[in-house]
Scaffold this active site. Structure first.
Site, mmCIF file in Angstrom:
data_model
loop_
_atom_site.group_PDB
_atom_site.id
_atom_site.type_symbol
_atom_site.label_atom_id
_atom_site.label_comp_id
_atom_site.label_asym_id
_atom_site.label_seq_id
_atom_site.Cartn_x
_atom_site.Cartn_y
_atom_site.Cartn_z
ATOM 1 N N TRP A 326 0.840 -1.135 -0.098
ATOM 2 C CA TRP A 326 0.088 -0.067 -0.055
ATOM 3 C C TRP A 326 0.933 1.166 0.006
ATOM 4 C CZ3 TRP A 326 -0.274 3.868 3.738
ATOM 5 C CH2 TRP A 326 -1.364 4.687 3.696
ATOM 6 N N HIS A 327 2.122 1.148 0.668
ATOM 7 C CA HIS A 327 2.783 2.394 0.854
ATOM 8 C C HIS A 327 3.336 2.750 -0.435
ATOM 9 C CE1 HIS A 327 2.584 2.103 5.410
ATOM 10 N NE2 HIS A 327 2.783 3.420 5.161
ATOM 11 N N GLY A 328 3.800 1.798 -1.235
ATOM 12 C CA GLY A 328 4.418 2.263 -2.604
ATOM 13 C C GLY A 328 4.582 1.219 -3.612
#
Length: 475
Positions: A326-328
């Site tokens: 989700w973060h990257g």
């Protein structure tokens, strides 16, 4: 448009605030909600104008799916599952297209030897955050844990501008009732004072501390020297770790402060994470609304009460794998998530077995771990992260004696004295000062707190012409 700009502070905020409460003063309650929704949509459109139509389509489609599920009878299980699947697929597809298309193309090219051109899609701001809120809304509608909201109340929950772009991630059950509470429809001086107080703290965190540290740290990570010294690698890694906290927590403080101005309590997002004694403790304190979402909708979907304890570790790893992705859109983020998951599992295992390090040792190991894991987060490639890690243990760069090391350390800090000062101040605040949550709980609207807030705001405004984009905008 971001919070820490002249345009937001001197134009958007006061106009939005006074018209909203003026409409409430004349009992135009529906119109005041519509006004707040329109202002929030305008706020979002300034950041992602090309995505705005898709944003409207997404939130409308989710409302239709969610409301239809709420209206269904208890025996319509299949239809509810189908609607939930359609809604979830739509949200994931939209997020996947904008955030992960180039990631999948790169990996497809790597595996097949193809040369498919990258799309270079511009990531819409806030898509990762509002997608999670929409998913939570849909799942709660499916579970029967929400009621049918009217469209304007729903829009307010999704689009309320303080939390729209970078969170905190809010839950419909804690926000919608606040907009419907008649006590919140008029200006409440105590909330306004608290809101201004928290907003000033957030502004100072972002502009006075985070921005200079971020600028210097990113310059290092974007242009790594050929031979990184031990002092360089540790200084800039700690610098980025501290700046990242003040950048994200500063935004959260501003968002929470803005919420209070409108009599809306937005949940706090940080609880002194750099005081943690292990990674399980760290993730209870860091980005708490994200952790809450992942726990409620990912972890608890894998681990059920009464399961064998080893399933706890499986659920933890799945949760952090999702968090990393989700973060990257990159393998460095995936590995970052896996490492965090492993460290949380180790902390949980130690607690279960009754093993406990002395506080100072536990705190030191956790702090070092947080810095080292953050290197992987900020590095664009594994090669870049590895170069920094090698620098961290480049003992040869310290010289042949303790005296030479001290001389090199003195020269480095003298050369970077302004950034070193920011870093020392930042670490002191992280370790020894009360956090925003504690300050809010003890807040009293007196002359001292208002003077403190005024000084912070003046320092922020003076430096507002050098504002750096919020780091989480890239996610």
């Amino acid at each position: 448009m971001i919070f820490s700009t002249y345009r937001f502070i001197f134009y958007f905020l006061p106009i939005t605030f006074f018209v909203y409460f003026l409409l409430n003063r004349f009992k135009c309650y529906s119109l005041s909600k519509i006004w707040l929704v329109v202002c929030s949509l305008y706020f979002y459109a300034q950041g992602s104008p090309s995505f705005f139509v898709f944003f409207l389509a997404s939130i409308t489609g989710n409302y239709i799916c969610g409301t239809t599920m709420v209206r269904m009878e208890g025996n319509q299980t299949y239809q509810k599952k189908l609607l939930l699947a359609i809604g979830l697929l739509g949200n994931v597809a939209l997020l996947g297209y904008y955030k992960y298309t180039d990631f999948f193309i790169e990996n497809f090219n790597l595996l097949t030897g193809s040369d498919v051109a990258l799309k270079r899609i511009v990531l819409p701001i806030g898509i990762s955050f509002f997608t999670f809120q929409l998913i939570a809304f849909l799942v709660d509608c499916y579970r029967g844990e929400t009621k049918e909201y009217n469209f304007i109340s729903y829009l307010l929950f999704i689009t309320f501008f303080p939390q729209l772009i970078v969170g905190p991630i809010i839950h419909h059950a804690e926000v919608v009732p606040q907009f419907e509470d008649e006590r919140n429809l008029k200006i409440r001086p105590e909330n306004l004072a608290l809101g201004l107080f928290l907003f000033s703290i957030g502004c100072a965190k972002k502009i006075v501390l985070a921005d200079p540290l971020t600028t210097d740290a990113q310059k290092f990570f974007n242009n790594l020297p050929a031979n990184i010294t031990m002092i360089q690698s540790w200084f800039h890694s700690i610098e980025y770790t501290v700046s990242y906290y003040f950048d994200l927590s500063g935004y959260a403080d501003m968002a929470i402060g803005l919420g209070y101005m409108f009599n809306i309590a937005i949940p706090h997002n940080f609880d002194s994470p750099y005081k943690a004694r292990n990674f399980q403790d760290y993730w209870r304190r860091w980005h708490m609304t994200l952790s809450r979402f992942l726990s409620a909708y990912i972890f608890k979907s894998v681990y059920k009460k009464g399961d064998k304890y080893r399933n706890y570790y499986v659920a933890t790893m799945v949760t952090f794998l999702v968090s990393g992705f989700w973060h990257g859109a990159g393998w460095t983020f995936v590995v970052w998530g896996i490492i965090n998951g492993l460290l949380v599992c180790i902390a949980s295992w130690m607690k279960r077995k009754g093993y406990k390090f002395p506080f100072l040792l536990a705190f030191t190991l956790t702090a070092i771990g947080v810095v080292m894991v953050r290197v992987l987060f900020v590095s664009n490639t594994f090669a870049g992260a590895w170069a920094v890690y090698k620098g961290m243990f480049n003992f040869a760069s310290l010289g042949g004696s303790f005296g030479v090391f001290l001389h090199k350390l003195y020269k480095f800090f003298r050369w970077r004295k302004s950034y070193a000062l920011y870093l020392v101040v930042g670490l002191f605040i992280c370790w020894f000062m009360p956090n925003s949550k504690a300050l809010a709980e003890k807040f009293k609207p007196n002359a001292r707190t208002m003077l403190f807030a005024s000084i912070l705001m003046m320092l922020s405004i003076v430096n507002m012409n050098k504002v750096v984009q919020f780091l989480y905008f890239q996610f």
